[in-house]
Enzyme design. Sequence first.
Site, PDB file in Angstrom:
ATOM      1  N   LYS A 268      -9.701   2.740  -2.046  1.00 15.90           N
ATOM      2  CA  LYS A 268      -9.843   2.007  -0.654  1.00 15.90           C
ATOM      3  C   LYS A 268     -11.020   2.439  -0.063  1.00 15.90           C
ATOM      4  CE  LYS A 268      -7.239   1.738   3.679  1.00 15.90           C
ATOM      5  NZ  LYS A 268      -6.084   2.312   4.250  1.00 15.90           N
TER       6      LYS A 268
ATOM      7  N   CYS B  11      -5.531  -2.841   2.696  1.00 16.48           N
ATOM      8  CA  CYS B  11      -5.179  -2.795   4.256  1.00 16.48           C
ATOM      9  C   CYS B  11      -6.205  -2.951   5.118  1.00 16.48           C
ATOM     10  CB  CYS B  11      -4.478  -1.447   4.438  1.00 16.48           C
ATOM     11  SG  CYS B  11      -3.301  -1.663   5.744  1.00 16.48           S
TER      12      CYS B  11
ATOM     13  N   GLU C   7       0.799  -1.037   0.000  1.00 15.75           N
ATOM     14  CA  GLU C   7       0.105   0.045   0.056  1.00 15.75           C
ATOM     15  C   GLU C   7       1.015   1.223   0.007  1.00 15.75           C
ATOM     16  OE1 GLU C   7      -3.566   1.742   2.938  1.00 15.75           O
ATOM     17  OE2 GLU C   7      -1.951   0.611   3.669  1.00 15.75           O
TER      18      GLU C   7
END
Length: 259
Positions: free
Chosen positions: A110, A144, A44
């Site tokens: 995200k 994540c 990431e």
Amino acid sequence: MQDQLKVAIIQSDLAWENPKQNRKLFSEKIKSIAKAVDIIVLPEMFATAFTMNAKAVAETMEGKTVSWMQKKALKTGAAIIGSLIILENNKYYNRLLFVEPSGSISTYDKRHTFTLAGEHKVFTAGSKKIILEYKGWKICPLVCYDLRFPVWARNVENYDVLIYVANWPKPRVVAWDTLLKARAIENMSYVVGVNRVGLDGLQIEYSGNSAVYDVLGNAISNIKPHKEQVEIITLERSHINYYRNKLKFLDDKDAFTLI
């Protein structure tokens, strides 16, 4: 359609807020991959590390790092995946890019911004889950903190591979290890998790613990914690088909839609 998918995972330290240095770093690591692979997975925010200083280091989709990913994909013949800080329409995104050798780019913003670090105050959350089809494989890419939310990763699309790119700190690495394994088991999917190592600019430590799990939750990778390392793992379609047909757990999933 390929019966195998060769995935190279790169567990690395990251230079703080320094895209140029990180591009150089990953150029060297990609060059070290001696065998042909289908996908190369980076962590990431691989160009900057996990910083909230988006205004200083954000790039556009026409920027140097996106161009670098296209060049590396073309040169290696492998798709490159990782997330970047992207500025678009006056908003910042923690955007995952899947860049194919053809230059084609697929993106995922995200969904779950990390409120503990204030990510929600800087970055605009995404709202769309994507499923990529590459060489006959269906891939779900996530970022994540998304790992903590199983409903978002729920395998209603019959994807084959779930990929997480991360900057997941050492103090909570037990959750990382446990949840990656759980996502593989509950979705009957290969799961690839690539995390960074080292200290970031805020002196937060990362142990890596990058791993690949099969559909039964068995670890099939050997990357060591705290070490910069590149590993190639071969995913087998026959493994997915055998256990899904034998156990049929996905046939019994609950019927609901996430709004």
